[in-house]
Design a protein around this motif. Structure first.
Motif, short mmCIF file in Angstrom:
data_model
loop_
_atom_site.label_atom_id
_atom_site.label_comp_id
_atom_site.label_asym_id
_atom_site.label_seq_id
_atom_site.Cartn_x
_atom_site.Cartn_y
_atom_site.Cartn_z
N TYR A 8 19.51 103.66 25.87
CA TYR A 8 19.49 104.59 24.74
C TYR A 8 20.82 105.32 24.72
O TYR A 8 21.23 105.90 25.73
CB TYR A 8 18.33 105.58 24.87
N VAL A 9 21.51 105.26 23.57
CA VAL A 9 22.84 105.84 23.42
C VAL A 9 22.80 106.88 22.31
O VAL A 9 22.31 106.60 21.21
CB VAL A 9 23.88 104.74 23.09
N ARG A 19 4.34 104.61 28.48
CA ARG A 19 5.34 105.40 27.74
C ARG A 19 5.97 106.43 28.68
O ARG A 19 5.28 107.15 29.38
CB ARG A 19 4.71 106.10 26.56
N VAL A 20 7.29 106.46 28.67
CA VAL A 20 8.05 107.45 29.44
C VAL A 20 8.98 108.18 28.48
O VAL A 20 9.44 107.61 27.49
CB VAL A 20 8.87 106.81 30.59
N TYR A 21 9.20 109.45 28.77
CA TYR A 21 10.13 110.26 27.98
C TYR A 21 11.39 110.44 28.79
O TYR A 21 11.34 110.82 29.97
CB TYR A 21 9.48 111.61 27.62
N LEU A 22 12.52 110.14 28.18
CA LEU A 22 13.80 110.17 28.86
C LEU A 22 14.71 111.19 28.17
O LEU A 22 14.69 111.31 26.95
CB LEU A 22 14.45 108.78 28.81
N PRO A 55 13.99 103.10 33.19
CA PRO A 55 13.82 102.52 34.53
C PRO A 55 12.83 101.36 34.55
O PRO A 55 12.83 100.59 35.51
CB PRO A 55 13.29 103.70 35.36
N TYR A 56 12.01 101.21 33.52
CA TYR A 56 11.05 100.11 33.48
C TYR A 56 11.64 98.84 32.88
O TYR A 56 11.53 97.77 33.46
CB TYR A 56 9.81 100.50 32.66
N MET A 59 34.93 90.18 54.94
CA MET A 59 33.84 89.78 54.10
C MET A 59 34.02 90.42 52.73
O MET A 59 34.28 91.60 52.62
CB MET A 59 32.51 90.24 54.72
N THR A 60 33.88 89.64 51.69
CA THR A 60 33.98 90.17 50.34
C THR A 60 32.63 90.06 49.65
O THR A 60 31.86 89.14 49.92
CB THR A 60 35.02 89.40 49.51
N THR A 61 32.36 91.02 48.78
CA THR A 61 31.12 90.98 48.02
C THR A 61 31.45 90.97 46.54
O THR A 61 32.38 91.63 46.10
CB THR A 61 30.22 92.20 48.32
N ALA A 62 30.70 90.21 45.80
CA ALA A 62 30.92 90.13 44.35
C ALA A 62 30.24 91.32 43.67
O ALA A 62 29.14 91.70 44.04
CB ALA A 62 30.35 88.82 43.82
N THR A 63 30.91 91.89 42.72
CA THR A 63 30.33 92.97 41.95
C THR A 63 29.64 92.38 40.73
O THR A 63 30.26 91.63 39.98
CB THR A 63 31.42 93.96 41.48
N GLN A 64 28.37 92.71 40.57
CA GLN A 64 27.62 92.19 39.44
C GLN A 64 27.55 93.24 38.35
O GLN A 64 27.26 94.39 38.60
CB GLN A 64 26.21 91.80 39.86
N THR A 65 27.81 92.82 37.13
CA THR A 65 27.67 93.69 35.97
C THR A 65 26.45 93.21 35.20
O THR A 65 26.40 92.06 34.78
CB THR A 65 28.92 93.62 35.07
N ARG A 66 25.49 94.10 35.06
CA ARG A 66 24.25 93.74 34.38
C ARG A 66 24.28 94.31 32.97
O ARG A 66 24.52 95.48 32.76
CB ARG A 66 23.06 94.31 35.16
N GLU A 67 24.00 93.47 32.00
CA GLU A 67 23.94 93.90 30.61
C GLU A 67 22.56 94.51 30.35
O GLU A 67 21.56 94.02 30.87
CB GLU A 67 24.15 92.70 29.68
N PRO A 68 22.48 95.58 29.54
CA PRO A 68 21.17 96.14 29.21
C PRO A 68 20.36 95.15 28.38
O PRO A 68 20.91 94.33 27.65
CB PRO A 68 21.50 97.39 28.40
N PHE A 69 19.05 95.23 28.50
CA PHE A 69 18.13 94.38 27.74
C PHE A 69 18.35 94.57 26.24
O PHE A 69 18.42 93.62 25.48
CB PHE A 69 16.69 94.72 28.12
#
Length: 65
Positions: free
Chosen positions: A54-55, A34-37, A48-49, A1-11
């Motif tokens: 943030y880079v 508001r969350v502080y990271l 996470p929301y 069984m193979t599974t596809a790897t999904q790459t998600r782009e940031p919003f």
């Protein structure tokens, strides 16, 4: 069984000079409490929301604000 790897782009990617960032998702449907990271040694953190990425800018100081 193979599974596809999904790459998600940031919003959205936001570059910052500070290791501490606040995210509220902005206006509209992506708004959230508001969350502080804290950006660690990796140099980036994802909200996470809303999945904003943030880079830390190159040459930014190690301190917070």
């Amino acid at each position: 069984m193979t599974t596809a790897t999904q790459t998600r782009e940031p919003f959205e990617t936001i570059q910052t000079d500070s290791r501490t960032v606040a995210c509220d998702g902005g206006d509209g449907p992506l708004g959230h409490p508001r969350v502080y990271l804290e950006i660690g040694d990796s140099g980036s953190i994802e909200c996470p929301y809303c999945s904003r990425l943030y880079v830390l800018k190159p040459g930014a100081k190690a301190g917070g604000h």
